[in-house]
Design an enzyme around this catalytic site. Structure first.
Site, PDB file in Angstrom:
ATOM      1  N   LYS A 106      38.632 -45.947  24.196  1.00 27.84           N
ATOM      2  CA  LYS A 106      37.843 -46.729  24.958  1.00 27.84           C
ATOM      3  C   LYS A 106      38.572 -47.260  26.416  1.00 27.84           C
ATOM      4  CE  LYS A 106      35.315 -51.023  24.619  1.00 27.84           C
ATOM      5  NZ  LYS A 106      35.404 -52.238  23.968  1.00 27.84           N
ATOM      6  N   LYS A 143      42.429 -48.878  22.685  1.00 27.93           N
ATOM      7  CA  LYS A 143      41.371 -49.581  23.474  1.00 27.93           C
ATOM      8  C   LYS A 143      42.512 -50.102  24.561  1.00 27.93           C
ATOM      9  CE  LYS A 143      38.267 -53.510  23.816  1.00 27.93           C
ATOM     10  NZ  LYS A 143      37.647 -54.627  22.984  1.00 27.93           N
TER      11      LYS A 143
HETATM   12  C1  PBG Z   1      35.010 -56.724  22.258  1.00 27.17           C
HETATM   13  C2  PBG Z   1      34.576 -55.665  22.952  1.00 27.17           C
HETATM   14  C3  PBG Z   1      34.459 -55.481  24.338  1.00 27.17           C
HETATM   15  C4  PBG Z   1      33.809 -54.186  24.477  1.00 27.17           C
HETATM   16  C5  PBG Z   1      33.330 -53.740  23.136  1.00 27.17           C
HETATM   17  N1  PBG Z   1      34.060 -54.714  22.068  1.00 27.17           N
HETATM   18  C6  PBG Z   1      34.852 -56.295  25.482  1.00 27.17           C
HETATM   19  C7  PBG Z   1      36.290 -56.678  25.536  1.00 27.17           C
HETATM   20  O1  PBG Z   1      37.266 -56.231  25.073  1.00 27.17           O
HETATM   21  O2  PBG Z   1      36.251 -57.445  26.447  1.00 27.17           O
HETATM   22  C8  PBG Z   1      33.379 -53.645  25.409  1.00 27.17           C
HETATM   23  C9  PBG Z   1      32.222 -52.771  25.537  1.00 27.17           C
HETATM   24  C10 PBG Z   1      31.701 -52.417  26.906  1.00 27.17           C
HETATM   25  O3  PBG Z   1      32.204 -52.775  27.989  1.00 27.17           O
HETATM   26  O4  PBG Z   1      30.645 -51.668  26.867  1.00 27.17           O
HETATM   27  N2  PBG Z   1      36.380 -57.104  22.099  1.00 27.17           N
END
Ligand code: PBG
Length: 324
Positions: free
Chosen positions: A248, A195
């Protein structure tokens, strides 16, 4: 391999021919639809930067889940907007929490949908970080037990799959251990393994009310410039017990999706995130692109890169378009 013996255009002549030789067949079978659960009843509030996506109370979530299931989408992933926040996100593992209630209601409605839950602290902490803060830093190890408690509470409520998104080191192992200790050895883990610290999460933070109140997430989410490190993250998560892994965001990281697909033998997902969705919606609203065509091209590209599982806010629209 030369012209005129070889003419690649021969196989592009008709739709029947193109269909027969198509390498990637996009289907709804790999889609996961993200949803935002909030307190109350009959609440259905559209997220301004994400047209078509709503913050919804449990009753409305169940209604939309019926629609999702009827479209042939196999799974939803739930995010919670809690009643209250505190420095340690304690409400995130309350059996009375919004996500726990939503899972129970979906189960009660007799839906066959797979219920996946996002496990993280950012939606539940008053500072908006994905871990607890100690001595001014996002503390890794003290966060692990809270994440594991949260995962356990989701499993108890009836979740099928746990998806940790916090990027703390060791969280997959901590969650696996906690689930197993409580006889949830059949609940699987879909790890947000690679991520990245991305600007594309902007609209989500409005939807989930989870923007960090100070600083940013660079000390835990990955540097967008790194690819080898993603392979290390994925290897660690699999070693710790992840059943499936995710990359992601999706579009700026299709090279990572491909590398992970080639290197590892577990199901691979990609999260087509909020900012990617918002850009398509904004351009379509302006009449600058053909939404259906662009969405199907994007999802095909993500699948072609190697993601059999795609988390996307376009899931319902795409399912309809793929049916017709
Ligand atoms: C929680 C999380 C996030 C997303 C999914 N789980 C946001 C972040 O890390 O700030 C992002 C999903 C999206 O942008 O559609 N940590």
């Amino acid at each position: 391999m030369s012209f005129p013996t070889h003419r690649p255009r021969r196989l592009r002549r008709t739709e029947a021919l193109r269909g027969m030789v198509r390498e990637t067949r996009l289907t709804t079978a790999g889609f996961i639809y993200p949803m935002f659960v909030c307190p109350g009843t009959k609440v259905r509030q559209e997220v301004s930067s994400m047209p078509g996506v709503h913050q919804q109370s449990v009753d409305q979530i169940v209604e939309e889940c019926r629609e999702v299931e009827s479209l042939g989408i196999p799974a939803v992933i739930l995010f919670g907007l809690p009643e209250s926040k505190d420095p340690r996100g304690a409400i995130s593992y309350s059996p009375e929490g919004v996500v726990q209630k939503a899972i129970e209601a979906i189960r009660k409605a007799g839906l066959q949908l797979l219920v996946i839950t996002d496990v993280c602290l950012c939606e539940y902490t008053d500072h908006g970080h994905c871990g607890v803060i100690e001595r001014g830093e996002i503390a890794n190890d003290p966060t692990l037990d809270i994440l594991a408690q949260q995962a356990l509470s989701h499993a108890r409520a009836g979740a099928d799959i746990i998806a940790p998104s916090d990027m703390m080191d060791g969280r997959v192992a901590a969650i696996r251990k906690k689930l197993d200790q409580h006889n949830f050895e059949n609940i699987s883990i879909l790890a947000y393994a690679a991520k990245y610290c991305s600007g594309f999460y902007g609209p989500f933070r409005e939807a989930a009310q989870s923007a960090p109140q100070h600083g940013d997430r660079r000390s835990y989410q990955m540097d967008p410039a790194n690819a080898r490190e993603a392979l290390k993250e994925v290897a660690l998560d699999i070693e710790e017990g992840a059943d499936m892994v995710m990359v992601k965001p999706a579009l700026p990281y299709l090279d990572i999706v491909r590398m992970v697909r080639d290197r590892f033998d577990v199901p691979v997902g990609a999260y087509n995130v909020s900012g990617e969705y918002a850009m398509v919606k904004a351009a379509a609203r302006n009449g600058w692109i053909d939404e259906k065509r662009v969405v199907l091209e994007i999802l095909t590209g993500i699948q072609r890169a190697g993601a059999g599982i795609i988390l996307t806010y376009h899931a319902k629209d795409a399912a309809r378009w793929l049916k017709s």
